[in-house]
Scaffold this motif. Structure first.
Motif, PDB file in Angstrom:
ATOM      1  N   HIS A  18       0.854  -1.185   0.000  1.00 49.45           N
ATOM      2  CA  HIS A  18       0.000   0.000   0.000  1.00 49.45           C
ATOM      3  C   HIS A  18       0.889   1.233   0.000  1.00 49.45           C
ATOM      4  N   LEU A  56      -3.912  -2.175  -9.454  1.00 51.68           N
ATOM      5  CA  LEU A  56      -4.467  -2.267  -8.106  1.00 51.68           C
ATOM      6  C   LEU A  56      -4.642  -3.744  -7.789  1.00 51.68           C
ATOM      7  N   GLU A  59      -8.083  -3.771  -2.165  1.00 54.39           N
ATOM      8  CA  GLU A  59      -8.354  -2.684  -1.237  1.00 54.39           C
ATOM      9  C   GLU A  59      -8.787  -3.296   0.086  1.00 54.39           C
ATOM     10  N   ARG A  68      -5.117   0.941  -0.458  1.00 55.89           N
ATOM     11  CA  ARG A  68      -5.013   0.342  -1.785  1.00 55.89           C
ATOM     12  C   ARG A  68      -3.641  -0.300  -1.915  1.00 55.89           C
ATOM     13  N   TYR A  70      -0.913  -2.128  -4.412  1.00 61.25           N
ATOM     14  CA  TYR A  70      -0.522  -2.185  -5.811  1.00 61.25           C
ATOM     15  C   TYR A  70       0.468  -3.324  -6.018  1.00 61.25           C
TER      16      TYR A  70
END
Length: 130
Positions: A18, A56, A59, A68, A70
Motif C-alpha cells: 500500500h 491495483l 483494497e 489500496r 498495488y
C-alpha cells in the motif's frame, strides 16, 4: 524512467504494498536518497498504472481508512528488469572508464581558474571543474 518510478517498481517487485509501505520501502531501498511525498507518490502510481506497469491488487479497510495495494504487472517486471540492466551497464562503463583513467594517469589540471582564482579542485557533473 525516473528515479522515483524505478524505486516504486523496485518496492513492488517482491510483493504488493500500500502507499505508506511503498513510501517506507523506497526510502530504505534508496538508502534515504529518495524520500517521496504522498502527492508525488500518487502521481507516480497514477503514471505507472496508466502505463500498465502496475495494477491495483486489492483494497482493505484498516482503522476506518481504505488502503489500496498495488502490484507489478508482467510489463512492470520487464520494465524494471530492463532499467536495472541499463543502469548496471552504465555503472559498468563508468567503472571501466575510471579504471582506464587511473592506469593512464590523472588528467592535467588547469594552471588557474577564472580571473586568477585558485585552480579548480574536482570535476563537476557537467564535465567542467568545480
Amino acid at each position: 524512467m525516473t528515479r522515483a518510478a524505478f524505486f516504486v517498481l523496485t518496492a513492488l517487485a517482491d510483493r504488493p504494498r500500500h502507499g505508506y509501505g511503498i513510501l517506507r520501502e523506497t526510502e530504505e531501498l534508496s538508502g534515504g536518497e529518495v524520500q517521496l511525498r504522498v502527492g508525488t507518490l500518487y502521481g507516480v502510481l497514477d503514471r505507472l498504472t496508466a502505463d500498465g506497469l502496475i495494477v491495483l491488487d486489492r483494497e482493505e479497510v484498516q482503522q476506518g481508512r481504505l488502503r489500496r495495494y498495488y502490484r507489478l504487472t508482467d510489463d512492470g517486471v520487464a520494465a524494471l528488469d530492463a532499467e536495472a540492466e541499463r543502469m548496471a551497464a552504465g555503472a559498468g562503463a563508468a567503472k571501466r572508464r575510471i579504471a582506464e583513467g587511473r592506469r593512464a594517469g590523472a588528467p592535467p589540471r588547469p594552471a588557474a581558474g577564472p580571473a586568477g582564482q585558485e585552480p579548480p579542485t574536482a570535476p563537476g557533473l557537467a564535465g567542467g571543474y568545480a
